[in-house]
Design a protein around this motif. Structure first.
Motif, short mmCIF file in Angstrom:
data_model
loop_
_atom_site.label_atom_id
_atom_site.label_comp_id
_atom_site.label_asym_id
_atom_site.label_seq_id
_atom_site.Cartn_x
_atom_site.Cartn_y
_atom_site.Cartn_z
N ALA A 15 41.83 29.57 45.53
CA ALA A 15 42.26 28.18 45.25
C ALA A 15 43.75 28.12 44.91
N ASP A 16 44.25 29.12 44.18
CA ASP A 16 45.67 29.17 43.85
C ASP A 16 46.50 29.38 45.11
N LEU A 17 46.04 30.29 45.97
CA LEU A 17 46.75 30.56 47.22
C LEU A 17 46.78 29.32 48.11
N GLY A 63 49.80 25.96 50.95
CA GLY A 63 49.61 24.69 51.64
C GLY A 63 48.73 24.79 52.88
N LEU A 64 47.77 25.71 52.84
CA LEU A 64 46.86 25.91 53.95
C LEU A 64 45.44 25.55 53.55
N ALA A 65 44.58 25.39 54.53
CA ALA A 65 43.18 25.08 54.28
C ALA A 65 42.51 26.26 53.58
N GLN A 66 41.53 25.95 52.75
CA GLN A 66 40.79 26.98 52.02
C GLN A 66 40.14 27.97 52.97
N SER A 67 39.59 27.47 54.08
CA SER A 67 38.93 28.36 55.04
C SER A 67 39.93 29.33 55.68
N THR A 68 41.14 28.87 55.93
CA THR A 68 42.18 29.72 56.51
C THR A 68 42.58 30.82 55.54
N VAL A 69 42.84 30.43 54.30
CA VAL A 69 43.24 31.41 53.28
C VAL A 69 42.11 32.40 53.04
N SER A 70 40.88 31.92 52.95
CA SER A 70 39.74 32.81 52.74
C SER A 70 39.61 33.83 53.87
N ALA A 71 39.82 33.39 55.10
CA ALA A 71 39.72 34.30 56.25
C ALA A 71 40.80 35.38 56.18
N HIS A 72 42.01 35.01 55.79
CA HIS A 72 43.08 35.99 55.68
C HIS A 72 42.83 36.96 54.53
N VAL A 73 42.34 36.45 53.41
CA VAL A 73 42.01 37.33 52.28
C VAL A 73 40.89 38.28 52.68
N TYR A 80 41.71 38.00 43.08
CA TYR A 80 42.07 39.05 44.03
C TYR A 80 43.35 39.75 43.58
N ARG A 81 43.42 41.04 43.92
CA ARG A 81 44.60 41.85 43.60
C ARG A 81 44.78 42.89 44.69
N LEU A 82 45.99 43.44 44.75
CA LEU A 82 46.26 44.53 45.68
C LEU A 82 45.54 45.78 45.20
N THR A 83 45.01 46.55 46.12
CA THR A 83 44.33 47.79 45.75
C THR A 83 45.31 48.93 45.62
N ARG A 84 46.41 48.87 46.34
CA ARG A 84 47.37 49.97 46.37
C ARG A 84 48.79 49.44 46.19
N PRO A 85 49.45 49.77 45.09
CA PRO A 85 50.84 49.32 44.91
C PRO A 85 51.79 49.92 45.95
N GLU A 86 51.37 51.02 46.59
CA GLU A 86 52.20 51.63 47.63
C GLU A 86 52.46 50.67 48.80
N LEU A 87 51.62 49.67 48.93
CA LEU A 87 51.81 48.69 49.99
C LEU A 87 53.17 48.00 49.84
N MET A 88 53.59 47.74 48.62
CA MET A 88 54.88 47.09 48.42
C MET A 88 56.02 48.05 48.78
#
Length: 129
Positions: free
Chosen positions: A43-45, A50-60, A80-88
C-alpha cells in the motif's frame, strides 16, 4: 553442458540471467531502491509510485520469487524488505559502470528501445541507487 550457458569455471549463467532480468524493469528497480531504506507495505509503494495495487503486487511477487525480497506478516499486513544488502552494492557498481561507459549502453542497438522506455519512466536515467 552447453558451453554458451556455462562459464569456464563451470558456473551456470542461467541464475545471473534471471537476476538481471528481475532487475530489468524500472518499477522493480524503484521498489528495490525504496526497500533499501527499510521495510514497506505494498500500500505504501502504491502511494509512492502512483501505480495500481495489482501492478505493484506483481512486481513485488517477482522480486520475492527471485529471492531478492521477503515479507514479514504483521496482522493483516505484510512488510517487505530486501533479503540481501549486497543487492545495493550490485546496483552501485552498475551505476559506476554506466558512468564509465557514458551513453554507449543507452545507444546499444539491441536495447535502445528498453533504454528509451526506462528513461521515460519514473526512474531517472542512470540513477539506480
Amino acid at each position: 553442458m552447453d558451453g554458451c550457458r556455462t562459464s569456464r569455471a563451470g558456473t551456470n549463467v542461467d541464475a545471473a540471467v534471471a537476476l538481471f532480468h528481475s532487475l530489468s524493469d524500472s518499477t522493480r528497480l524503484a521498489i528495490v531502491r525504496r526497500l533499501a531504506g527499510g521495510e514497506v507495505r505494498v500500500a505504501d509503494l502504491v502511494g509512492e509510485l502512483g501505480l495500481a495495487q495489482s501492478t505493484v503486487s506483481a512486481h513485488v511477487a517477482c522480486l520475492r520469487d527471485c529471492g531478492l525480497v521477503e515479507g514479514r506478516p504483521q496482522g493483516r499486513q505484510v512488510f517487505y524488505r530486501l533479503t540481501r544488502p549486497e543487492l545495493m552494492d550490485l546496483l552501485a557498481s552498475a551505476e559506476t559502470l554506466l558512468a564509465a561507459t557514458g551513453s554507449a549502453v543507452a545507444l546499444c542497438p539491441n536495447y535502445a528501445g528498453d533504454a528509451a522506455a526506462a528513461s521515460a519512466s519514473s526512474t531517472p536515467a542512470g540513477a539506480l541507487t
